[in-house]
Design a protein around this motif. Sequence first.
Motif, PDB file in Angstrom:
ATOM      1  N   ALA A   1       0.843  -1.196   0.000  1.00  0.00           N
ATOM      2  CA  ALA A   1       0.000   0.000   0.000  1.00  0.00           C
ATOM      3  C   ALA A   1       0.879   1.247   0.000  1.00  0.00           C
ATOM      4  O   ALA A   1       1.738   1.402   0.868  1.00  0.00           O
ATOM      5  CB  ALA A   1      -0.918   0.006   1.222  1.00  0.00           C
ATOM      6  N   VAL A   2       0.668   2.111  -0.969  1.00  0.00           N
ATOM      7  CA  VAL A   2       1.429   3.352  -1.067  1.00  0.00           C
ATOM      8  C   VAL A   2       0.695   4.427  -0.269  1.00  0.00           C
ATOM      9  O   VAL A   2      -0.444   4.785  -0.590  1.00  0.00           O
ATOM     10  CB  VAL A   2       1.599   3.791  -2.527  1.00  0.00           C
ATOM     11  N   ILE A   3       1.326   4.918   0.794  1.00  0.00           N
ATOM     12  CA  ILE A   3       0.677   5.908   1.658  1.00  0.00           C
ATOM     13  C   ILE A   3       1.565   7.136   1.843  1.00  0.00           C
ATOM     14  O   ILE A   3       1.572   7.754   2.896  1.00  0.00           O
ATOM     15  CB  ILE A   3       0.265   5.295   3.016  1.00  0.00           C
ATOM     16  N   LYS A   4       2.248   7.480   0.760  1.00  0.00           N
ATOM     17  CA  LYS A   4       3.063   8.698   0.775  1.00  0.00           C
ATOM     18  C   LYS A   4       2.159   9.934   0.777  1.00  0.00           C
ATOM     19  O   LYS A   4       0.942   9.834   0.562  1.00  0.00           O
ATOM     20  CB  LYS A   4       3.987   8.721  -0.444  1.00  0.00           C
ATOM     21  N   ALA A   5       2.769  11.096   0.999  1.00  0.00           N
ATOM     22  CA  ALA A   5       2.050  12.381   0.958  1.00  0.00           C
ATOM     23  C   ALA A   5       0.820  12.362   1.854  1.00  0.00           C
ATOM     24  O   ALA A   5      -0.286  12.676   1.433  1.00  0.00           O
ATOM     25  CB  ALA A   5       1.670  12.733  -0.484  1.00  0.00           C
ATOM     26  N   PHE A   6       1.040  11.986   3.131  1.00  0.00           N
ATOM     27  CA  PHE A   6      -0.051  11.905   4.118  1.00  0.00           C
ATOM     28  C   PHE A   6      -1.162  10.978   3.618  1.00  0.00           C
ATOM     29  O   PHE A   6      -2.350  11.269   3.785  1.00  0.00           O
ATOM     30  CB  PHE A   6      -0.613  13.292   4.430  1.00  0.00           C
ATOM     31  N   ALA A   7      -0.770   9.837   3.031  1.00  0.00           N
ATOM     32  CA  ALA A   7      -1.741   8.903   2.454  1.00  0.00           C
ATOM     33  C   ALA A   7      -2.631   9.637   1.459  1.00  0.00           C
ATOM     34  O   ALA A   7      -3.845   9.702   1.580  1.00  0.00           O
ATOM     35  CB  ALA A   7      -2.572   8.217   3.533  1.00  0.00           C
TER      36      ALA A   7
ATOM     37  N   VAL B   1       6.416   4.785   1.201  1.00  0.00           N
ATOM     38  CA  VAL B   1       6.337   6.231   1.342  1.00  0.00           C
ATOM     39  C   VAL B   1       7.380   6.843   0.408  1.00  0.00           C
ATOM     40  O   VAL B   1       8.238   6.142  -0.120  1.00  0.00           O
ATOM     41  CB  VAL B   1       6.599   6.675   2.795  1.00  0.00           C
ATOM     42  N   ALA B   2       7.296   8.142   0.206  1.00  0.00           N
ATOM     43  CA  ALA B   2       8.272   8.786  -0.670  1.00  0.00           C
ATOM     44  C   ALA B   2       9.578   9.062   0.064  1.00  0.00           C
ATOM     45  O   ALA B   2      10.659   8.747  -0.436  1.00  0.00           O
ATOM     46  CB  ALA B   2       7.702  10.082  -1.242  1.00  0.00           C
ATOM     47  N   TYR B   3       9.469   9.636   1.273  1.00  0.00           N
ATOM     48  CA  TYR B   3      10.645  10.130   1.962  1.00  0.00           C
ATOM     49  C   TYR B   3      10.764   9.561   3.370  1.00  0.00           C
ATOM     50  O   TYR B   3       9.785   9.112   3.966  1.00  0.00           O
ATOM     51  CB  TYR B   3      10.616  11.663   2.013  1.00  0.00           C
TER      52      TYR B   3
ATOM     53  N   GLY C   1       3.892   6.242  14.863  1.00  0.00           N
ATOM     54  CA  GLY C   1       2.466   5.980  15.037  1.00  0.00           C
ATOM     55  C   GLY C   1       2.145   4.536  15.357  1.00  0.00           C
ATOM     56  O   GLY C   1       0.974   4.185  15.505  1.00  0.00           O
ATOM     57  N   GLY C   2       3.171   3.688  15.425  1.00  0.00           N
ATOM     58  CA  GLY C   2       2.956   2.303  15.812  1.00  0.00           C
ATOM     59  C   GLY C   2       2.854   1.308  14.687  1.00  0.00           C
ATOM     60  O   GLY C   2       2.518   0.137  14.902  1.00  0.00           O
ATOM     61  N   VAL C   3       3.162   1.721  13.458  1.00  0.00           N
ATOM     62  CA  VAL C   3       3.102   0.812  12.306  1.00  0.00           C
ATOM     63  C   VAL C   3       4.325  -0.094  12.319  1.00  0.00           C
ATOM     64  O   VAL C   3       5.459   0.374  12.451  1.00  0.00           O
ATOM     65  CB  VAL C   3       3.021   1.615  10.990  1.00  0.00           C
ATOM     66  N   THR C   4       4.096  -1.395  12.182  1.00  0.00           N
ATOM     67  CA  THR C   4       5.183  -2.362  12.331  1.00  0.00           C
ATOM     68  C   THR C   4       5.559  -3.086  11.036  1.00  0.00           C
ATOM     69  O   THR C   4       6.642  -3.675  10.968  1.00  0.00           O
ATOM     70  CB  THR C   4       4.804  -3.425  13.379  1.00  0.00           C
ATOM     71  N   LYS C   5       4.695  -3.077  10.049  1.00  0.00           N
ATOM     72  CA  LYS C   5       5.000  -3.782   8.795  1.00  0.00           C
ATOM     73  C   LYS C   5       6.171  -3.121   8.072  1.00  0.00           C
ATOM     74  O   LYS C   5       6.504  -1.957   8.332  1.00  0.00           O
ATOM     75  CB  LYS C   5       3.761  -3.781   7.890  1.00  0.00           C
ATOM     76  N   PRO C   6       6.814  -3.827   7.131  1.00  0.00           N
ATOM     77  CA  PRO C   6       7.914  -3.225   6.371  1.00  0.00           C
ATOM     78  C   PRO C   6       7.462  -1.956   5.642  1.00  0.00           C
ATOM     79  O   PRO C   6       6.341  -1.905   5.106  1.00  0.00           O
ATOM     80  CB  PRO C   6       8.298  -4.323   5.373  1.00  0.00           C
ATOM     81  N   ILE C   7       8.342  -0.961   5.629  1.00  0.00           N
ATOM     82  CA  ILE C   7       8.044   0.318   4.985  1.00  0.00           C
ATOM     83  C   ILE C   7       9.158   0.628   3.994  1.00  0.00           C
ATOM     84  O   ILE C   7      10.317   0.815   4.374  1.00  0.00           O
ATOM     85  CB  ILE C   7       7.928   1.457   6.015  1.00  0.00           C
ATOM     86  N   LEU C   8       8.817   0.669   2.725  1.00  0.00           N
ATOM     87  CA  LEU C   8       9.771   0.990   1.665  1.00  0.00           C
ATOM     88  C   LEU C   8       9.811   2.502   1.463  1.00  0.00           C
ATOM     89  O   LEU C   8       8.777   3.133   1.238  1.00  0.00           O
ATOM     90  CB  LEU C   8       9.341   0.295   0.363  1.00  0.00           C
ATOM     91  N   VAL C   9      11.003   3.074   1.547  1.00  0.00           N
ATOM     92  CA  VAL C   9      11.192   4.502   1.276  1.00  0.00           C
ATOM     93  C   VAL C   9      11.610   4.627  -0.192  1.00  0.00           C
ATOM     94  O   VAL C   9      12.704   4.224  -0.574  1.00  0.00           O
ATOM     95  CB  VAL C   9      12.250   5.115   2.208  1.00  0.00           C
ATOM     96  N   LEU C  10      10.739   5.194  -0.998  1.00  0.00           N
ATOM     97  CA  LEU C  10      10.932   5.175  -2.445  1.00  0.00           C
ATOM     98  C   LEU C  10      12.016   6.134  -2.936  1.00  0.00           C
ATOM     99  O   LEU C  10      12.620   5.900  -3.969  1.00  0.00           O
ATOM    100  CB  LEU C  10       9.607   5.511  -3.144  1.00  0.00           C
ATOM    101  N   HIS C  11      12.247   7.205  -2.197  1.00  0.00           N
ATOM    102  CA  HIS C  11      13.205   8.211  -2.668  1.00  0.00           C
ATOM    103  C   HIS C  11      14.081   8.677  -1.506  1.00  0.00           C
ATOM    104  O   HIS C  11      14.054   9.854  -1.119  1.00  0.00           O
ATOM    105  CB  HIS C  11      12.433   9.392  -3.280  1.00  0.00           C
ATOM    106  N   PRO C  12      14.855   7.781  -0.950  1.00  0.00           N
ATOM    107  CA  PRO C  12      15.694   8.148   0.200  1.00  0.00           C
ATOM    108  C   PRO C  12      16.867   9.022  -0.221  1.00  0.00           C
ATOM    109  O   PRO C  12      17.356   8.940  -1.347  1.00  0.00           O
ATOM    110  CB  PRO C  12      16.171   6.791   0.719  1.00  0.00           C
TER     111      PRO C  12
END
Length: 367
Positions: free
Chosen positions: A34-40, A62-64, A74-85
Amino acid sequence: MKASETVLEIDLKALEHNYRYLASKVNSQVKKLAVIKAFAYGSDSVALAKRLEKLEVDYFAVAYTKEGVALRDGGVTKPILVLHPQSAHFQEIIDRCLTPSIYSDFVLTHFIASAEANNQQHYPIHLKLNTGLNRLGFDPDEAPLIIEKLQQTSSIKVDGIFSHLAASEDPEEKEFTTSQINTFKKVSEDIIAGIGYQPLKHLCNTSGILNYPEAHFDMVRTGIGLYGYGNSDEIDKQLIPVGTLKTIISQIHHIKEGESVGYNRKFKAEKDTKTATLPLGHADGINRIYGKQKTNVSINGHLAPIIGNVCMDMIMIDISGINCKEGDEVILFGKEKSAEEFAHNAGTISYELITSVSQRVKRKIIE
């Protein structure tokens, strides 16, 4: 519930509906990101991520780095891919267990150095390949370089290989999209052969999920579809907009023929006109492109055009012939009036509109 102020209502049941619809289009073995960049996409990233975790989404993007940190906080535990680090944030990425997209030799070299400095072993990364979008990513001929550098370190491990389709919603670009898919297959398989293990492969965005089932691979990514928009009228009918932007009428004016409204007198009444002023403007994400009768809002089931120039904190609308009063609810976009329609009338797209809603607009979660 009727609005009493400017508010963006966020419907989590609509989110669940959209996620289940898109998930139904892929094999149950295919993972979902799920892509939730830019405040979802202009809503509330933490609230949406937590609901999606309950729906057993496999990955987030997310983007950044800052956006990934906010999810972790916020307590999110799943893997989070940063698309533009960016290399300045690699320490934060490691500290918060975020997964960086590695898209160039510069980024690869510097992230390996950061991982080694932090005594990491097999820290997960995703490799981004450029297959034709020409925005970010390793070019196909850089595959040997990637393999060589990966073979020289045990500090990182490739958890995923991905690319991004440029025109998956456009049937006239099917040949180009197919060439992207084929390039991705070849280059990713070359890298896999070189590193000797099998990471996740992912390529499809929302339109790719719907239009190119042969390219679902190990994981698919969905962004705009989660929020209720599918890049076509047919798919939009299957989805439910998550966000509804509402406000109220602050004041009603009776404008005489020849009088003007707003800055630079960009609306001049050709006849006696009734107008209403609304308490939001371009500082809230309703940009100036929506003024001058380009698009409209909904009041009590009737459409009212935005007139004159959009102000920083206010817009004016023509309510001639509409039975309404001060304090009445006004809907800019949502379930009954699509953000795609609102945006298209002004020459832009739903993505730009919904992600522009300012953080000063109150968010209200609807369970």
